[in-house]
Design a protein around this motif. Structure first.
Motif, PDB file in Angstrom:
ATOM      1  N   ASP A 139       0.889  -0.741  -0.309  1.00 38.64           N
ATOM      2  CA  ASP A 139       0.078   0.146   0.117  1.00 38.64           C
ATOM      3  C   ASP A 139       0.528   1.247  -0.184  1.00 38.64           C
ATOM      4  O   ASP A 139       1.800   1.670   0.896  1.00 38.64           O
ATOM      5  CB  ASP A 139      -1.139   0.154   1.470  1.00 38.64           C
ATOM      6  CG  ASP A 139      -1.990   1.166   0.866  1.00 38.64           C
ATOM      7  OD1 ASP A 139      -1.560   2.439   1.017  1.00 38.64           O
ATOM      8  OD2 ASP A 139      -2.994   0.925   1.574  1.00 38.64           O
ATOM      9  N   GLY A 140       0.312   2.319  -0.865  1.00 39.37           N
ATOM     10  CA  GLY A 140       1.157   3.176  -1.448  1.00 39.37           C
ATOM     11  C   GLY A 140       1.501   4.093   0.238  1.00 39.37           C
ATOM     12  O   GLY A 140       2.313   4.747   0.154  1.00 39.37           O
ATOM     13  N   ALA A 141       0.273   4.488   0.710  1.00 38.89           N
ATOM     14  CA  ALA A 141       0.572   4.931   2.852  1.00 38.89           C
ATOM     15  C   ALA A 141       1.595   4.815   3.180  1.00 38.89           C
ATOM     16  O   ALA A 141       1.879   5.155   4.593  1.00 38.89           O
ATOM     17  CB  ALA A 141      -0.972   4.892   2.599  1.00 38.89           C
ATOM     18  N   ASP A 142       1.774   2.970   3.243  1.00 36.71           N
ATOM     19  CA  ASP A 142       3.101   2.329   3.789  1.00 36.71           C
ATOM     20  C   ASP A 142       4.525   2.488   2.882  1.00 36.71           C
ATOM     21  O   ASP A 142       5.641   1.473   3.864  1.00 36.71           O
ATOM     22  CB  ASP A 142       2.898   0.861   4.481  1.00 36.71           C
ATOM     23  CG  ASP A 142       1.459   0.935   5.120  1.00 36.71           C
ATOM     24  OD1 ASP A 142       0.938   1.018   5.932  1.00 36.71           O
ATOM     25  OD2 ASP A 142       0.518  -0.437   4.831  1.00 36.71           O
TER      26      ASP A 142
ATOM     27  N   LEU B 211       5.561   8.189  11.942  1.00 36.58           N
ATOM     28  CA  LEU B 211       4.395   8.090  10.681  1.00 36.58           C
ATOM     29  C   LEU B 211       4.079   8.815   9.506  1.00 36.58           C
ATOM     30  O   LEU B 211       3.521   9.201   8.521  1.00 36.58           O
ATOM     31  CB  LEU B 211       3.451   7.427  11.044  1.00 36.58           C
ATOM     32  CG  LEU B 211       3.448   5.984  12.342  1.00 36.58           C
ATOM     33  CD1 LEU B 211       2.428   5.198  12.567  1.00 36.58           C
ATOM     34  CD2 LEU B 211       3.924   5.132  10.891  1.00 36.58           C
ATOM     35  N   SER B 212       4.224  10.257  10.770  1.00 34.57           N
ATOM     36  CA  SER B 212       3.741  11.772   9.318  1.00 34.57           C
ATOM     37  C   SER B 212       4.192  11.522   8.568  1.00 34.57           C
ATOM     38  O   SER B 212       4.311  11.988   7.170  1.00 34.57           O
ATOM     39  CB  SER B 212       2.922  12.712  10.359  1.00 34.57           C
ATOM     40  OG  SER B 212       4.620  12.967  11.015  1.00 34.57           O
ATOM     41  N   LEU B 213       5.246  11.598   8.361  1.00 37.19           N
ATOM     42  CA  LEU B 213       6.911  12.345   7.399  1.00 37.19           C
ATOM     43  C   LEU B 213       6.578  11.097   6.651  1.00 37.19           C
ATOM     44  O   LEU B 213       6.386  11.229   5.014  1.00 37.19           O
ATOM     45  CB  LEU B 213       7.693  11.991   8.269  1.00 37.19           C
ATOM     46  CG  LEU B 213       8.243  13.496   9.124  1.00 37.19           C
ATOM     47  CD1 LEU B 213      10.007  13.133   9.419  1.00 37.19           C
ATOM     48  CD2 LEU B 213       8.497  14.621   8.665  1.00 37.19           C
TER      49      LEU B 213
ATOM     50  N   SER C  42       2.084  14.914   6.428  1.00 41.89           N
ATOM     51  CA  SER C  42       2.814  16.080   7.301  1.00 41.89           C
ATOM     52  C   SER C  42       2.076  17.126   8.585  1.00 41.89           C
ATOM     53  O   SER C  42       1.676  17.565   9.067  1.00 41.89           O
ATOM     54  CB  SER C  42       3.404  16.581   6.396  1.00 41.89           C
ATOM     55  OG  SER C  42       2.806  17.904   5.317  1.00 41.89           O
ATOM     56  N   GLY C  43       0.274  16.998   7.495  1.00 43.35           N
ATOM     57  CA  GLY C  43       0.030  17.989   8.797  1.00 43.35           C
ATOM     58  C   GLY C  43      -0.503  17.548  10.496  1.00 43.35           C
ATOM     59  O   GLY C  43      -0.733  17.380  11.398  1.00 43.35           O
ATOM     60  N   ALA C  44      -0.329  15.992  10.407  1.00 42.28           N
ATOM     61  CA  ALA C  44      -0.212  15.265  11.567  1.00 42.28           C
ATOM     62  C   ALA C  44       0.641  15.506  12.598  1.00 42.28           C
ATOM     63  O   ALA C  44       0.705  15.612  13.647  1.00 42.28           O
ATOM     64  CB  ALA C  44      -0.244  13.748  11.413  1.00 42.28           C
ATOM     65  N   LEU C  45       1.685  16.263  11.733  1.00 41.31           N
ATOM     66  CA  LEU C  45       3.253  16.968  12.653  1.00 41.31           C
ATOM     67  C   LEU C  45       2.233  17.914  13.853  1.00 41.31           C
ATOM     68  O   LEU C  45       3.427  17.989  14.444  1.00 41.31           O
ATOM     69  CB  LEU C  45       3.492  17.685  11.580  1.00 41.31           C
ATOM     70  CG  LEU C  45       5.097  16.485  11.683  1.00 41.31           C
ATOM     71  CD1 LEU C  45       5.886  16.801  10.287  1.00 41.31           C
ATOM     72  CD2 LEU C  45       5.588  15.526  12.080  1.00 41.31           C
ATOM     73  N   VAL C  46       1.679  18.586  13.338  1.00 43.83           N
ATOM     74  CA  VAL C  46       0.959  19.727  14.314  1.00 43.83           C
ATOM     75  C   VAL C  46       0.910  19.400  15.253  1.00 43.83           C
ATOM     76  O   VAL C  46       0.741  19.659  16.559  1.00 43.83           O
ATOM     77  CB  VAL C  46       0.000  20.486  13.345  1.00 43.83           C
ATOM     78  CG1 VAL C  46      -0.280  22.111  14.828  1.00 43.83           C
ATOM     79  CG2 VAL C  46       0.182  21.438  12.286  1.00 43.83           C
ATOM     80  N   GLY C  47       0.432  18.332  14.890  1.00 43.98           N
ATOM     81  CA  GLY C  47      -0.472  17.913  16.029  1.00 43.98           C
ATOM     82  C   GLY C  47       0.405  17.072  17.027  1.00 43.98           C
ATOM     83  O   GLY C  47       0.778  16.809  18.354  1.00 43.98           O
ATOM     84  N   VAL C  48       1.593  16.316  17.042  1.00 42.87           N
ATOM     85  CA  VAL C  48       2.866  15.806  17.104  1.00 42.87           C
ATOM     86  C   VAL C  48       3.703  17.252  18.216  1.00 42.87           C
ATOM     87  O   VAL C  48       3.892  16.969  19.561  1.00 42.87           O
ATOM     88  CB  VAL C  48       4.138  14.811  16.208  1.00 42.87           C
ATOM     89  CG1 VAL C  48       4.926  14.827  17.130  1.00 42.87           C
ATOM     90  CG2 VAL C  48       2.930  13.756  15.755  1.00 42.87           C
ATOM     91  N   ALA C  49       3.908  17.776  17.832  1.00 45.10           N
ATOM     92  CA  ALA C  49       4.415  19.192  17.795  1.00 45.10           C
ATOM     93  C   ALA C  49       3.896  19.699  19.278  1.00 45.10           C
ATOM     94  O   ALA C  49       4.323  20.198  20.355  1.00 45.10           O
ATOM     95  CB  ALA C  49       4.334  20.676  17.242  1.00 45.10           C
ATOM     96  N   ILE C  50       2.597  19.701  19.371  1.00 48.94           N
ATOM     97  CA  ILE C  50       1.545  20.415  20.747  1.00 48.94           C
ATOM     98  C   ILE C  50       1.628  18.880  21.550  1.00 48.94           C
ATOM     99  O   ILE C  50       1.104  19.530  22.430  1.00 48.94           O
ATOM    100  CB  ILE C  50       0.462  20.985  20.535  1.00 48.94           C
ATOM    101  CG1 ILE C  50      -0.101  20.550  19.711  1.00 48.94           C
ATOM    102  CG2 ILE C  50       0.383  22.330  19.464  1.00 48.94           C
ATOM    103  CD1 ILE C  50      -1.911  20.831  19.177  1.00 48.94           C
ATOM    104  N   SER C  51       2.318  18.060  21.229  1.00 49.66           N
ATOM    105  CA  SER C  51       1.726  16.759  22.302  1.00 49.66           C
ATOM    106  C   SER C  51       2.986  17.176  23.376  1.00 49.66           C
ATOM    107  O   SER C  51       2.465  16.164  23.894  1.00 49.66           O
ATOM    108  CB  SER C  51       1.440  15.650  21.433  1.00 49.66           C
ATOM    109  OG  SER C  51       2.442  15.557  20.687  1.00 49.66           O
ATOM    110  N   VAL C  52       4.272  17.375  23.324  1.00 46.63           N
ATOM    111  CA  VAL C  52       5.503  17.613  23.999  1.00 46.63           C
ATOM    112  C   VAL C  52       5.540  18.195  24.353  1.00 46.63           C
ATOM    113  O   VAL C  52       5.895  19.206  23.581  1.00 46.63           O
ATOM    114  CB  VAL C  52       6.772  16.209  22.918  1.00 46.63           C
ATOM    115  CG1 VAL C  52       6.183  14.786  22.940  1.00 46.63           C
ATOM    116  CG2 VAL C  52       6.561  17.337  21.580  1.00 46.63           C
TER     117      VAL C  52
END
Length: 320
Positions: A94-97, A235-237, A242-252
Protein backbone atom coordinates in the motif's frame (compact mmCIF):
# COMPACT_ATOMS: atom_id res chain seq x y z
CA UNK A 1 1.74 8.26 -7.46
CA UNK A 2 5.17 9.75 -8.01
CA UNK A 3 6.41 11.55 -11.11
CA UNK A 4 10.04 11.03 -12.10
CA UNK A 5 11.92 13.36 -14.44
CA UNK A 6 15.27 11.90 -15.40
CA UNK A 7 18.22 13.14 -17.42
CA UNK A 8 20.19 10.20 -18.76
CA UNK A 9 23.41 10.17 -20.78
CA UNK A 10 22.71 8.91 -24.29
CA UNK A 11 24.61 5.68 -23.68
CA UNK A 12 22.50 4.87 -20.59
CA UNK A 13 19.04 5.79 -21.85
CA UNK A 14 18.16 2.30 -23.05
CA UNK A 15 19.14 0.81 -19.67
CA UNK A 16 17.05 3.40 -17.86
CA UNK A 17 14.03 2.73 -20.07
CA UNK A 18 14.43 -1.02 -19.64
CA UNK A 19 14.59 -0.64 -15.86
CA UNK A 20 11.42 1.45 -15.81
CA UNK A 21 9.55 -1.00 -18.03
CA UNK A 22 10.59 -3.94 -15.84
CA UNK A 23 9.55 -2.24 -12.59
CA UNK A 24 6.04 -3.19 -11.51
CA UNK A 25 3.82 -0.16 -10.92
CA UNK A 26 5.25 2.19 -13.58
CA UNK A 27 3.33 3.91 -16.37
CA UNK A 28 3.21 7.03 -18.57
CA UNK A 29 6.75 6.51 -19.88
CA UNK A 30 8.07 9.36 -22.04
CA UNK A 31 11.46 9.54 -23.76
CA UNK A 32 12.67 12.75 -25.40
CA UNK A 33 15.94 12.17 -27.19
CA UNK A 34 18.60 14.88 -26.96
CA UNK A 35 16.36 17.32 -25.05
CA UNK A 36 18.68 17.90 -22.09
CA UNK A 37 21.46 20.48 -22.31
CA UNK A 38 22.92 20.70 -18.79
CA UNK A 39 23.84 17.94 -18.31
CA UNK A 40 23.58 16.84 -21.91
CA UNK A 41 21.50 13.75 -22.60
CA UNK A 42 17.98 12.41 -23.01
CA UNK A 43 14.99 13.32 -20.88
CA UNK A 44 13.03 10.35 -19.54
CA UNK A 45 9.79 10.81 -17.61
CA UNK A 46 7.43 8.34 -16.00
CA UNK A 47 4.92 7.88 -13.21
CA UNK A 48 5.36 5.18 -10.60
CA UNK A 49 3.23 3.93 -7.74
CA UNK A 50 4.62 5.14 -4.43
CA UNK A 51 5.04 1.56 -3.20
CA UNK A 52 7.39 0.84 -6.14
CA UNK A 53 9.23 4.14 -5.89
CA UNK A 54 12.04 3.00 -3.61
CA UNK A 55 12.82 0.01 -5.84
CA UNK A 56 12.95 2.14 -8.98
CA UNK A 57 15.01 4.90 -7.39
CA UNK A 58 17.46 2.31 -6.07
CA UNK A 59 17.81 0.85 -9.56
CA UNK A 60 18.41 4.27 -11.09
CA UNK A 61 21.08 5.01 -8.49
CA UNK A 62 22.61 1.63 -9.31
CA UNK A 63 23.03 2.90 -12.87
CA UNK A 64 24.85 5.93 -11.51
CA UNK A 65 22.22 8.32 -12.82
CA UNK A 66 22.51 10.71 -9.87
CA UNK A 67 26.18 11.26 -10.81
CA UNK A 68 26.05 11.31 -14.61
CA UNK A 69 22.56 12.75 -15.03
CA UNK A 70 19.67 13.75 -12.78
CA UNK A 71 16.81 12.20 -10.81
CA UNK A 72 13.95 14.54 -9.87
CA UNK A 73 10.90 13.24 -7.98
CA UNK A 74 7.54 14.92 -7.42
CA UNK A 75 4.37 13.80 -5.64
CA UNK A 76 1.30 13.64 -7.86
CA UNK A 77 -1.70 14.96 -5.96
CA UNK A 78 -4.22 13.94 -8.63
CA UNK A 79 -3.89 11.57 -11.56
CA UNK A 80 -6.93 10.77 -13.70
CA UNK A 81 -5.75 7.76 -15.65
CA UNK A 82 -6.82 4.15 -15.91
CA UNK A 83 -3.22 3.19 -16.54
CA UNK A 84 -2.18 4.90 -13.33
CA UNK A 85 -4.92 3.08 -11.41
CA UNK A 86 -3.75 -0.21 -12.89
CA UNK A 87 -0.12 0.53 -12.00
CA UNK A 88 -1.08 1.17 -8.37
CA UNK A 89 -3.08 -2.07 -8.27
CA UNK A 90 -0.16 -4.07 -9.63
CA UNK A 91 2.40 -2.57 -7.27
CA UNK A 92 2.95 -4.64 -4.11
CA UNK A 93 1.76 -3.24 -0.79
CA UNK A 94 0.00 0.00 0.00
CA UNK A 95 1.32 3.41 -0.97
CA UNK A 96 0.55 4.83 2.49
CA UNK A 97 2.93 2.28 4.05
CA UNK A 98 5.79 2.84 1.61
CA UNK A 99 8.89 4.65 2.84
CA UNK A 100 10.91 6.62 0.31
CA UNK A 101 14.24 6.72 2.11
CA UNK A 102 15.84 9.19 -0.28
CA UNK A 103 12.91 11.59 0.14
CA UNK A 104 12.93 11.13 3.92
CA UNK A 105 16.66 11.78 4.10
CA UNK A 106 16.26 14.90 1.96
CA UNK A 107 13.41 16.26 4.08
CA UNK A 108 15.16 15.63 7.38
CA UNK A 109 18.38 17.09 5.97
CA UNK A 110 16.60 20.34 5.15
CA UNK A 111 14.75 20.52 8.47
CA UNK A 112 17.78 19.58 10.59
CA UNK A 113 20.27 22.01 9.13
CA UNK A 114 21.50 24.68 11.52
CA UNK A 115 20.40 27.94 9.95
CA UNK A 116 19.41 31.44 10.99
CA UNK A 117 15.75 30.62 10.30
CA UNK A 118 15.85 27.45 12.42
CA UNK A 119 17.49 29.25 15.36
CA UNK A 120 15.00 32.12 15.00
CA UNK A 121 12.00 29.79 15.14
CA UNK A 122 13.20 27.80 18.15
CA UNK A 123 14.21 31.01 19.96
CA UNK A 124 10.85 32.68 19.33
CA UNK A 125 9.06 29.52 20.42
CA UNK A 126 11.06 29.42 23.65
CA UNK A 127 10.36 33.09 24.37
CA UNK A 128 6.63 32.56 23.80
CA UNK A 129 6.77 29.56 26.13
CA UNK A 130 8.57 31.72 28.72
CA UNK A 131 5.60 34.08 28.70
CA UNK A 132 3.33 31.06 29.05
CA UNK A 133 5.09 29.61 32.08
CA UNK A 134 5.30 32.93 33.93
CA UNK A 135 1.65 33.78 33.24
CA UNK A 136 0.55 30.14 33.74
CA UNK A 137 -1.15 30.39 30.35
CA UNK A 138 -1.73 27.03 28.66
CA UNK A 139 -2.69 28.67 25.36
CA UNK A 140 0.73 30.30 25.05
CA UNK A 141 2.37 26.97 25.88
CA UNK A 142 0.45 25.23 23.10
CA UNK A 143 1.33 28.04 20.70
CA UNK A 144 5.01 27.72 21.54
CA UNK A 145 4.87 23.96 20.96
CA UNK A 146 3.36 24.48 17.51
CA UNK A 147 6.03 27.02 16.53
CA UNK A 148 8.99 24.93 17.71
CA UNK A 149 10.94 23.25 14.85
CA UNK A 150 12.79 20.71 17.00
CA UNK A 151 11.12 17.62 15.51
CA UNK A 152 13.14 18.08 12.31
CA UNK A 153 16.53 17.43 13.93
CA UNK A 154 15.06 14.64 16.07
CA UNK A 155 13.75 12.91 12.94
CA UNK A 156 17.10 13.56 11.27
CA UNK A 157 18.93 11.76 14.08
CA UNK A 158 16.60 8.75 13.85
CA UNK A 159 16.86 8.59 10.06
CA UNK A 160 20.65 8.80 10.25
CA UNK A 161 20.79 6.00 12.82
CA UNK A 162 18.66 3.70 10.66
CA UNK A 163 20.49 4.62 7.43
CA UNK A 164 23.87 4.52 9.19
CA UNK A 165 24.96 7.97 8.07
CA UNK A 166 27.06 9.43 10.91
CA UNK A 167 27.53 12.78 9.18
CA UNK A 168 23.77 13.40 9.03
CA UNK A 169 23.42 12.33 12.67
CA UNK A 170 26.12 14.77 13.72
CA UNK A 171 24.54 17.60 11.71
CA UNK A 172 21.11 16.95 13.25
CA UNK A 173 22.54 16.67 16.76
CA UNK A 174 24.45 19.92 16.27
CA UNK A 175 21.29 21.72 15.13
CA UNK A 176 19.38 20.37 18.11
CA UNK A 177 21.97 21.25 20.76
CA UNK A 178 23.03 24.62 19.34
CA UNK A 179 19.41 25.57 18.68
CA UNK A 180 18.27 24.86 22.25
CA UNK A 181 21.39 26.43 23.75
CA UNK A 182 20.92 29.64 21.76
CA UNK A 183 17.18 29.74 22.50
CA UNK A 184 17.68 29.28 26.24
CA UNK A 185 20.48 31.86 26.37
CA UNK A 186 18.33 34.47 24.59
CA UNK A 187 15.39 33.60 26.84
CA UNK A 188 17.53 34.28 29.93
CA UNK A 189 18.22 37.75 28.55
CA UNK A 190 14.54 38.12 27.63
CA UNK A 191 13.60 37.25 31.21
CA UNK A 192 15.90 39.93 32.64
CA UNK A 193 14.43 42.44 30.20
CA UNK A 194 10.84 41.54 31.10
CA UNK A 195 11.70 41.65 34.80
CA UNK A 196 13.12 45.14 34.38
CA UNK A 197 9.76 46.17 32.89
CA UNK A 198 7.95 44.53 35.84
CA UNK A 199 6.26 42.08 33.48
CA UNK A 200 8.03 39.01 34.88
CA UNK A 201 8.69 38.33 38.56
CA UNK A 202 10.08 35.58 40.73
CA UNK A 203 6.77 35.52 42.63
CA UNK A 204 4.94 34.49 39.44
CA UNK A 205 7.46 31.73 38.77
CA UNK A 206 7.21 30.36 42.33
CA UNK A 207 3.40 30.40 42.35
CA UNK A 208 1.41 27.15 42.23
CA UNK A 209 0.78 27.48 38.44
CA UNK A 210 -1.79 24.67 38.09
CA UNK A 211 -1.83 24.91 34.27
CA UNK A 212 1.91 24.67 33.67
CA UNK A 213 3.61 23.10 36.70
CA UNK A 214 3.76 19.78 34.84
CA UNK A 215 6.60 21.27 32.81
CA UNK A 216 9.10 20.96 35.67
CA UNK A 217 7.56 17.82 37.21
CA UNK A 218 8.54 14.96 34.87
CA UNK A 219 6.88 11.61 35.46
CA UNK A 220 6.49 8.29 33.61
CA UNK A 221 3.70 9.78 31.48
CA UNK A 222 6.17 12.32 30.11
CA UNK A 223 8.20 9.51 28.56
CA UNK A 224 5.11 7.60 27.40
CA UNK A 225 3.69 10.65 25.62
CA UNK A 226 7.08 11.39 24.04
CA UNK A 227 7.28 7.83 22.69
CA UNK A 228 3.76 7.98 21.26
CA UNK A 229 4.47 11.38 19.74
CA UNK A 230 7.68 10.07 18.20
CA UNK A 231 5.82 7.20 16.55
CA UNK A 232 3.08 9.50 15.25
CA UNK A 233 5.56 12.06 13.97
CA UNK A 234 7.61 9.46 12.13
CA UNK A 235 4.55 7.92 10.52
CA UNK A 236 3.39 11.37 9.40
CA UNK A 237 6.75 11.98 7.72
CA UNK A 238 7.04 8.62 5.99
CA UNK A 239 3.44 8.63 4.78
CA UNK A 240 3.60 12.25 3.54
CA UNK A 241 0.86 13.26 5.99
CA UNK A 242 2.69 16.33 7.27
CA UNK A 243 -0.45 17.85 8.74
CA UNK A 244 -0.24 15.38 11.61
CA UNK A 245 3.05 16.96 12.68
CA UNK A 246 1.15 19.87 14.20
CA UNK A 247 -0.57 17.45 16.56
CA UNK A 248 2.77 15.88 17.40
CA UNK A 249 4.33 19.27 18.08
CA UNK A 250 1.73 20.26 20.66
CA UNK A 251 1.86 16.94 22.50
CA UNK A 252 5.41 17.05 23.86
CA UNK A 253 6.98 19.49 26.32
CA UNK A 254 10.36 20.16 24.76
CA UNK A 255 10.28 23.91 24.05
CA UNK A 256 8.23 24.75 27.19
CA UNK A 257 10.67 22.76 29.33
CA UNK A 258 13.61 24.64 27.82
CA UNK A 259 11.80 27.94 28.45
CA UNK A 260 10.97 27.10 32.06
CA UNK A 261 14.57 26.06 32.67
CA UNK A 262 15.84 29.37 31.27
CA UNK A 263 13.41 31.48 33.31
CA UNK A 264 14.07 29.47 36.47
CA UNK A 265 17.82 29.83 36.01
CA UNK A 266 17.39 33.59 35.66
CA UNK A 267 15.73 33.72 39.09
CA UNK A 268 18.13 31.19 40.69
CA UNK A 269 15.28 28.67 40.99
CA UNK A 270 17.54 25.69 40.43
CA UNK A 271 14.96 23.12 41.54
CA UNK A 272 12.62 24.15 38.72
CA UNK A 273 15.55 24.49 36.32
CA UNK A 274 16.67 20.92 37.03
CA UNK A 275 13.15 19.52 36.83
CA UNK A 276 12.58 21.28 33.50
CA UNK A 277 15.90 19.99 32.16
CA UNK A 278 14.89 16.45 33.13
CA UNK A 279 11.58 16.93 31.34
CA UNK A 280 13.38 18.20 28.23
CA UNK A 281 15.89 15.34 28.11
CA UNK A 282 13.18 12.75 28.81
CA UNK A 283 11.08 14.00 25.91
CA UNK A 284 14.01 14.22 23.49
CA UNK A 285 15.15 10.70 24.38
CA UNK A 286 11.63 9.28 24.05
CA UNK A 287 11.07 10.85 20.62
CA UNK A 288 14.42 9.71 19.18
CA UNK A 289 14.01 6.18 20.56
CA UNK A 290 10.45 5.84 19.26
CA UNK A 291 11.28 7.34 15.86
CA UNK A 292 14.26 5.04 15.37
CA UNK A 293 12.31 1.91 16.33
CA UNK A 294 9.40 2.97 14.10
CA UNK A 295 11.67 3.41 11.08
CA UNK A 296 13.35 0.06 11.74
CA UNK A 297 9.94 -1.63 11.99
CA UNK A 298 8.76 0.01 8.76
CA UNK A 299 11.93 -1.04 6.98
CA UNK A 300 11.58 -4.63 8.14
CA UNK A 301 7.85 -4.88 7.37
CA UNK A 302 8.24 -3.36 3.92
CA UNK A 303 11.15 -5.63 2.95
CA UNK A 304 9.18 -8.62 4.19
CA UNK A 305 6.18 -7.56 2.12
CA UNK A 306 8.35 -7.20 -0.99
CA UNK A 307 9.91 -10.63 -0.48
CA UNK A 308 6.45 -12.13 -0.17
CA UNK A 309 5.32 -10.37 -3.36
CA UNK A 310 8.43 -11.59 -5.20
CA UNK A 311 7.74 -15.20 -4.16
CA UNK A 312 4.14 -14.85 -5.35
CA UNK A 313 5.29 -13.60 -8.77
CA UNK A 314 7.63 -16.58 -9.14
CA UNK A 315 4.90 -19.07 -8.22
CA UNK A 316 2.10 -17.64 -10.37
CA UNK A 317 3.59 -18.43 -13.81
CA UNK A 318 4.19 -22.03 -12.77
CA UNK A 319 0.60 -22.36 -11.64
CA UNK A 320 -0.62 -20.95 -14.98
Amino acid sequence: MLHLRLIAPVEKTDEVVRLIEETVGTTHLIVVRGAARNPAGDVVMCDVARESGEELIGGLKGLGLEETGSIAIENIDLSLSRRADKAEEEAPGDGADAVLWEQLADETHEESTLSVTYVAFITLATMIAACGVVLDNAILIVGAMAVGPEFGPLAGISTALVQRTPRQALRSLTALLVGFAAAMLVTVGFTYFMDALDLFSKVQLEAVRPNTNFIYHPDPFSFVVAVLAGIAGTLSLTSAKSGALVGVAISVTTVPAAANAAVAFSYDEYRQAWGSSEQLLLNLLGIVLASTLTLLAQKWLWSRQHRRAARTERVQPQGG
